[in-house]
Design a protein around this motif. Sequence first.
Motif, PDB file in Angstrom:
ATOM      1  N   VAL A   1      10.413   0.171  -8.685  1.00  0.00           N
ATOM      2  CA  VAL A   1       8.969   0.395  -8.511  1.00  0.00           C
ATOM      3  C   VAL A   1       8.334   0.707  -9.869  1.00  0.00           C
ATOM      4  CG1 VAL A   1       7.212   1.717  -7.278  1.00  0.00           C
ATOM      5  CG2 VAL A   1       9.449   1.292  -6.207  1.00  0.00           C
ATOM      6  N   ARG A   2       7.224   0.012 -10.151  1.00  0.00           N
ATOM      7  CA  ARG A   2       6.486   0.249 -11.410  1.00  0.00           C
ATOM      8  C   ARG A   2       5.201   0.985 -11.046  1.00  0.00           C
ATOM      9  NH1 ARG A   2      10.532  -3.586 -10.757  1.00  0.00           N
ATOM     10  NH2 ARG A   2      10.943  -4.771 -12.664  1.00  0.00           N
ATOM     11  N   MET A   3       5.306   2.295 -10.799  1.00  0.00           N
ATOM     12  CA  MET A   3       4.126   3.039 -10.331  1.00  0.00           C
ATOM     13  C   MET A   3       2.989   2.989 -11.337  1.00  0.00           C
ATOM     14  SD  MET A   3       4.066   4.067  -7.276  1.00  0.00           S
ATOM     15  CE  MET A   3       2.706   5.241  -7.310  1.00  0.00           C
ATOM     16  N   GLU A   4       3.318   2.821 -12.612  1.00  0.00           N
ATOM     17  CA  GLU A   4       2.253   2.780 -13.628  1.00  0.00           C
ATOM     18  C   GLU A   4       1.360   1.552 -13.455  1.00  0.00           C
ATOM     19  OE1 GLU A   4       5.380   2.207 -13.969  1.00  0.00           O
ATOM     20  OE2 GLU A   4       5.746   0.508 -15.319  1.00  0.00           O
ATOM     21  N   LEU A   5       1.819   0.580 -12.689  1.00  0.00           N
ATOM     22  CA  LEU A   5       0.998  -0.628 -12.466  1.00  0.00           C
ATOM     23  C   LEU A   5       0.320  -0.618 -11.100  1.00  0.00           C
ATOM     24  CD1 LEU A   5       3.436  -3.319 -13.939  1.00  0.00           C
ATOM     25  CD2 LEU A   5       1.484  -2.215 -15.054  1.00  0.00           C
ATOM     26  N   ALA A   6       0.558   0.453 -10.327  1.00  0.00           N
ATOM     27  CA  ALA A   6      -0.023   0.513  -8.986  1.00  0.00           C
ATOM     28  C   ALA A   6      -1.497   0.870  -9.075  1.00  0.00           C
ATOM     29  CB  ALA A   6       0.730   1.541  -8.141  1.00  0.00           C
ATOM     30  N   THR A   7      -2.301   0.050  -8.438  1.00  0.00           N
ATOM     31  CA  THR A   7      -3.739   0.351  -8.421  1.00  0.00           C
ATOM     32  C   THR A   7      -4.266   0.170  -7.006  1.00  0.00           C
ATOM     33  OG1 THR A   7      -4.249  -1.942  -8.947  1.00  0.00           O
ATOM     34  CG2 THR A   7      -4.136  -0.403 -10.795  1.00  0.00           C
TER      35      THR A   7
ATOM     36  N   GLY B   1       0.794  -1.208   0.000  1.00  0.00           N
ATOM     37  CA  GLY B   1       0.000   0.000   0.000  1.00  0.00           C
ATOM     38  C   GLY B   1       0.837   1.273   0.000  1.00  0.00           C
ATOM     39  N   LEU B   2       0.241   2.330   0.535  1.00  0.00           N
ATOM     40  CA  LEU B   2       0.855   3.641   0.458  1.00  0.00           C
ATOM     41  C   LEU B   2       2.228   3.681   1.112  1.00  0.00           C
ATOM     42  CD1 LEU B   2       0.375   6.687  -0.269  1.00  0.00           C
ATOM     43  CD2 LEU B   2      -0.337   6.972   2.123  1.00  0.00           C
ATOM     44  N   HIS B   3       2.327   3.170   2.307  1.00  0.00           N
ATOM     45  CA  HIS B   3       3.577   3.308   3.044  1.00  0.00           C
ATOM     46  C   HIS B   3       4.692   2.470   2.446  1.00  0.00           C
ATOM     47  CE1 HIS B   3       1.686   4.992   7.004  1.00  0.00           C
ATOM     48  NE2 HIS B   3       1.420   5.733   5.933  1.00  0.00           N
ATOM     49  N   GLU B   4       4.387   1.219   2.173  1.00  0.00           N
ATOM     50  CA  GLU B   4       5.411   0.325   1.656  1.00  0.00           C
ATOM     51  C   GLU B   4       5.897   0.804   0.284  1.00  0.00           C
ATOM     52  OE1 GLU B   4       5.686  -4.345   2.855  1.00  0.00           O
ATOM     53  OE2 GLU B   4       3.965  -3.719   1.676  1.00  0.00           O
ATOM     54  N   THR B   5       4.953   1.225  -0.531  1.00  0.00           N
ATOM     55  CA  THR B   5       5.330   1.690  -1.862  1.00  0.00           C
ATOM     56  C   THR B   5       6.166   2.968  -1.773  1.00  0.00           C
ATOM     57  OG1 THR B   5       3.294   0.714  -2.722  1.00  0.00           O
ATOM     58  CG2 THR B   5       4.418   2.310  -4.129  1.00  0.00           C
ATOM     59  N   SER B   6       5.787   3.858  -0.873  1.00  0.00           N
ATOM     60  CA  SER B   6       6.564   5.091  -0.696  1.00  0.00           C
ATOM     61  C   SER B   6       7.975   4.764  -0.222  1.00  0.00           C
ATOM     62  CB  SER B   6       5.876   6.008   0.326  1.00  0.00           C
ATOM     63  OG  SER B   6       4.633   6.463  -0.182  1.00  0.00           O
ATOM     64  N   ALA B   7       8.071   3.837   0.715  1.00  0.00           N
ATOM     65  CA  ALA B   7       9.405   3.481   1.224  1.00  0.00           C
ATOM     66  C   ALA B   7      10.278   2.947   0.098  1.00  0.00           C
ATOM     67  CB  ALA B   7       9.278   2.449   2.346  1.00  0.00           C
ATOM     68  N   LEU B   8       9.693   2.115  -0.758  1.00  0.00           N
ATOM     69  CA  LEU B   8      10.490   1.587  -1.874  1.00  0.00           C
ATOM     70  C   LEU B   8      10.848   2.675  -2.876  1.00  0.00           C
ATOM     71  CD1 LEU B   8      11.489  -1.375  -2.780  1.00  0.00           C
ATOM     72  CD2 LEU B   8      10.297  -1.043  -0.618  1.00  0.00           C
ATOM     73  N   LEU B   9       9.942   3.614  -3.087  1.00  0.00           N
ATOM     74  CA  LEU B   9      10.268   4.741  -3.989  1.00  0.00           C
ATOM     75  C   LEU B   9      11.462   5.521  -3.455  1.00  0.00           C
ATOM     76  CD1 LEU B   9       6.748   6.113  -4.983  1.00  0.00           C
ATOM     77  CD2 LEU B   9       8.489   5.147  -6.529  1.00  0.00           C
ATOM     78  N   HIS B  10      11.587   5.545  -2.151  1.00  0.00           N
ATOM     79  CA  HIS B  10      12.738   6.218  -1.547  1.00  0.00           C
ATOM     80  C   HIS B  10      13.992   5.355  -1.627  1.00  0.00           C
ATOM     81  CE1 HIS B  10      15.317   8.303   1.236  1.00  0.00           C
ATOM     82  NE2 HIS B  10      15.219   7.359   2.153  1.00  0.00           N
ATOM     83  N   LEU B  11      13.836   4.069  -1.300  1.00  0.00           N
ATOM     84  CA  LEU B  11      15.022   3.206  -1.201  1.00  0.00           C
ATOM     85  C   LEU B  11      15.503   2.704  -2.561  1.00  0.00           C
ATOM     86  CD1 LEU B  11      13.960   0.955   1.837  1.00  0.00           C
ATOM     87  CD2 LEU B  11      15.693   2.772   1.857  1.00  0.00           C
TER      88      LEU B  11
END
Lengths: 265, 265, 265, 265, 265, 265
Positions: free
Chosen positions: B178-184, B163-173
């Motif tokens: 991260v394939r944000m275009e596939l995030a739904t 979700g939001l937190h885990e995805t944000s953490a990976l965007l940072h690390l």
Amino acid sequence: MTRFPELTAPEVARLPAGTLALLPIGAIEQHGPHLPVATDHLMAEAVAERAALAAAGSCDITLLPGLAYAKSNEHAWSPGTLWLSADTLFAVLDDLGRALSAGGVRRLAFLNAHGGNSALLGVALRELRAKYGLFTFLLHASLPADQGGSSPAAEQGMGVHGGLHETSALLHLRPDLVRMELATRSVPEHLGRYEHIGFGKAVAFGWLSDDFGTGNGVIGDPTGATAELGRRLVDGAVARAAAALRECARFHPGPPATPHSEETP
Amino acid sequence: MTRFPELTAPEVARLPAGTLALLPIGAIEQHGPHLPVATDHLMAEAVAERAALAAAGSCDITLLPGLAYAKSNEHAWSPGTLWLSADTLFAVLDDLGRALSAGGVRRLAFLNAHGGNSALLGVALRELRAKYGLFTFLLHASLPADQGGSSPAAEQGMGVHGGLHETSALLHLRPDLVRMELATRSVPEHLGRYEHIGFGKAVAFGWLSDDFGTGNGVIGDPTGATAELGRRLVDGAVARAAAALRECARFHPGPPATPHSEETP
Amino acid sequence: MTRFPELTAPEVARLPAGTLALLPIGAIEQHGPHLPVATDHLMAEAVAERAALAAAGSCDITLLPGLAYAKSNEHAWSPGTLWLSADTLFAVLDDLGRALSAGGVRRLAFLNAHGGNSALLGVALRELRAKYGLFTFLLHASLPADQGGSSPAAEQGMGVHGGLHETSALLHLRPDLVRMELATRSVPEHLGRYEHIGFGKAVAFGWLSDDFGTGNGVIGDPTGATAELGRRLVDGAVARAAAALRECARFHPGPPATPHSEETP
Amino acid sequence: MTRFPELTAPEVARLPAGTLALLPIGAIEQHGPHLPVATDHLMAEAVAERAALAAAGSCDITLLPGLAYAKSNEHAWSPGTLWLSADTLFAVLDDLGRALSAGGVRRLAFLNAHGGNSALLGVALRELRAKYGLFTFLLHASLPADQGGSSPAAEQGMGVHGGLHETSALLHLRPDLVRMELATRSVPEHLGRYEHIGFGKAVAFGWLSDDFGTGNGVIGDPTGATAELGRRLVDGAVARAAAALRECARFHPGPPATPHSEETP
Amino acid sequence: MTRFPELTAPEVARLPAGTLALLPIGAIEQHGPHLPVATDHLMAEAVAERAALAAAGSCDITLLPGLAYAKSNEHAWSPGTLWLSADTLFAVLDDLGRALSAGGVRRLAFLNAHGGNSALLGVALRELRAKYGLFTFLLHASLPADQGGSSPAAEQGMGVHGGLHETSALLHLRPDLVRMELATRSVPEHLGRYEHIGFGKAVAFGWLSDDFGTGNGVIGDPTGATAELGRRLVDGAVARAAAALRECARFHPGPPATPHSEETP
Amino acid sequence: MTRFPELTAPEVARLPAGTLALLPIGAIEQHGPHLPVATDHLMAEAVAERAALAAAGSCDITLLPGLAYAKSNEHAWSPGTLWLSADTLFAVLDDLGRALSAGGVRRLAFLNAHGGNSALLGVALRELRAKYGLFTFLLHASLPADQGGSSPAAEQGMGVHGGLHETSALLHLRPDLVRMELATRSVPEHLGRYEHIGFGKAVAFGWLSDDFGTGNGVIGDPTGATAELGRRLVDGAVARAAAALRECARFHPGPPATPHSEETP
């Protein structure tokens, strides 16, 4: 509500689809000089039975024979503690899950009254779901202070074993078994100097009940316990458990639009 | 802070008494279409290393090689999930506890980044304390919403996987992974109709990540994730872990008056 | 070559049929006073990654997170050795084999850099073939002298732990971690009086690394080690492993006339 | 040489210090249409007994009842194969090592006649050394071609099961049990196209005996087998084993200067 | 009667439907100063072979290699006792049951000659029936006095180990291995003061063979043993076993009207 | 007589030396259409409690919480049967033996009311004696016909499950739970054609309760059951158990001359 042990085999086979099996889990372990070793077992049985009765009007519940012996190795140092290893208790739960599922049961709720079982039951929830397709639930007879339960000021959040609440509950349920004259305050106040580590704090830690230097196996302050407080605690626990059981009996994790039957959880 | 794998055996033998060994524990498991299967492993390693460095000035910490593979059977249905059974992971932790203890280590902290490991690690804390005399601790890289962590409104308290937190953490690390275009958004809102049962509610339940009908393995809403939020989350997790590690390195459950040494926990 | 932990779950599902999964296996164990405890782990990771890259042009390989902890009970007497029991390591390999197979992988190669793992991995090859239908392979980062590898004259065929080759390889890979000033010759020359029993001789024997009276855990002569020799050894190991991996990715034990697909090994 | 089963308990207690216990290990498994399922068992018993007799003049050996059943899961597809799992065979060896050690035995040699046991016995050598302090040794009745043994040209190095050597040995030992009229050549020549992977090649692989498309469970060419070749092979194996046993009975891994007794291996 | 180890795999596959596999089970354990440690093993093998030959004319029996090592922990205190744990022996029996069943065998009889195995074999009967569909049977080479067998007056019903019957049987089967000059009476007569507890009495009890203060491991009176008595005992045991085997080979628990085939027990 | 669960830990510690712990063991399993699944559990609890009370005047007994769930895999085919595997039940008994012994208890008696547990408990007697030094005993609430118990003519010696005796006992103990109108005769008379194999005959066999074609899970003839017969049976069982318990509380296997204390069994 049916009592599973009193049913015949054909009656078990005819239990309504979706019937929730309820398994009380306690412990036989030292509870200080003032409480019987079966304290958690008595609590689990009492709350489970009362909650099942309370909920029964609106859902199908069958009450299983409870597990008196569970995981109490934090008290293994004391006579009176009869404990199963983690491996053994997992095996018991796994066997019961398999047999219930083979017999057509689809829903299983643990009603736990011993904090030392909680993490292991948390693991078992998923194992039984994954291995046998059961819908599984974990209810607590009363949450100890280190697992989200409340703890009065005199205990500084450390009433986790033989303290005010547990002693009060026993005074209500089985006053003949409580030796209030032997109840003494045993609160490891020195743990208060830690900010992160402690009962119910952010960092869980591995502890044995003789780690704290309190001497008598109690962690808490039972001296103010009363049967009246116990009655209120038990009644509250029963009411919460009954409400939860009603929900367990109708819970399905899938979206409402998904057509699903009890037969294929 | 020392890196355990880089030490020679005599250097391990000379670690200061009371040194805290830190074991990162993650997972290799499906994290939806937009995050790598190593998400939790990366998180555990990153927070552990940074927290150990941050805490090192005021205490002795040695950083162990992390466990990439852990307990992920809730995601066993998906390719990409490489999971150890509960029995196997217990055995790994038991073996490591035994070997650390035999080599003179007295303190062991798990830094966990996968919610599916939490209950099992909760059991292991006590097992290693009882069997090997280790002081054991459980820290979380970041608490998922179903274990006391926060979850933003868009996720209705259900941001537990990808979700939001885990995805944000990976965007940072590791933004490259991260394939944000596939995030739904995949929030099982229908769980909201239950009062007692649910992520972080009073009644825990056994769930698999394909139970909720969301289809893609995500439970949460990653669509609003940003690297900046990830940076704040990771920095916060590191700061909290560092503070906790300092305390772990000096924690003793006994009363202050008790004369005790690191040699005999 | 893909790095498995960096893939998303759908990407794992789309790996080409016949993709070879490569699992590096090392050890965390005493390596004498001059080498880090992660020596075998570093070697396994380095050779695996380089060989996978070298082979990748002509076949499909996915590189798994390596196992740092493995079977090192011959060094259990020394601080710094963190070892899994034989049962535990079998369980880990079994779990990974099951999960890989469930996720569609059909080929698994172990790249081992610790002699103490070899026999156990030899057993695991067949177990995973029989239980999960995987094609399994065992490659060695570099063969120790007691398993068919060469050993220079100064070591009399006994350079099996922390000797010339291993030390040279580390001087090449991680010179910052080698304490050459502490390297001393520790060759149990007295074993030379046995004709049948000994490292690499006809009769294998059960040994612990403190059986030989050498005192420091080394079995071999690291004093002549150089980074240049290490470079040649590592390059040779990588080239051999790369060639072998190409073959692993296309190997099928059945006769050519047999029509078979990757889907049904 | 004493036969252990024929001794009384007090005679076992009075065995000379340093007596070597010899455990024959075979298999009950399919050996093609022309050899009995006990082929490896017969071979292990014959070589062990003859070698023990030959060596007995110069050392103390006690011959244990052999293990007929061992690890043969590569032949599990065929009737006639009665196999123990790896876990079970480890447990049997562990139990025997414990009991021998408890009874005062300090040296244990396995005489193995089944290639499928070799890796597992290689693991067991160290386990029994570490757990019970036994000096342990692994001898082979005859090395199969994939474990360093020779293989004649007609078999292209693939005479690993029911081939020329094994069939000849049985023609010598138990000609009444060999059905030479059913012996046919079954050499998986197609494996010759692999350079790295194969019987006795650099890369070991997990195989089952029905992987090669030969149909009858044989891997090799028994058609040229003769009793005379069998006699030479068995005599050679006995001579080599006898020489090795003499060494096993006096082997000590420590330096000569180290004062040590049989009582404290 | 066929000897299973002498058959080829195709011959095993062609065994008549309904063939009864017969597994002798003995022990390697102290039998006092006058009998060999293989006493029970010799007895199991002798009775099994003779009974199978006697029964063979009227039914199909295949004689399996016997288990020399079994459960003898009541004698673990003595050198000469080589015992499997209960877990290990269960695992061996389970593995054999699985492999026999996989190979087409449908009937398995244990012929046991060691009283210490009886309870465990009693458990195994059902386990193998339930897990593999085998029809299973337990025969005794000769019943010890504590399991329903007779015991002469001189032994007061306590001739359970190395007493009159067992010693006589060995004098018949292997007189060269009996040291009658060391045979002494060792009857724990003091057990006679218990009415309920004792060998063959209503209350079974857990005993080790050094519990009774007899000193030499014997429980009984071997002094009157003769080869002639042994001959009569063995002949009687063989006759009884042969008659029972004939029945085992045709036994079916279902009603006669039920149409059933050997293929689907 | 004390009830163990009602004692406090210090009271357990002060139990008189030599106190006998009594563990009732039943089953939760199908008992045909006319008896509740807890039949054996109810019987074990009733006989244990009454016998303990009857014996208490002359010896020290403490009554443990009974095991409702035990080994019932012969009834696994039926809903209502909740069974532990043999491994699990062994583990439970082993854990309890260990904990009792650690807490100072030296004597443990099983009071068993389920024939399917008998063989396993027979094994456990010795395991707990050997591992924990406990004096162990096995008593039966009532012996089934296949284990030496009597069986009336109408049952032809086959009243082993849900038959005359068991049904009568329940009519006495819990008439509210018996559905006599559903009781039918289900005697597998066809077993009478076997001379050696059968309930209580010389050759034990592995059976499941649906092997006999009787259809309803009963093996016996409950139609003549009466509460009065049940009363006599239960009273008899209680009297026999009480007498046996008195003996268990003073039993010692060693000779009278041997000085021994309860502290060192």
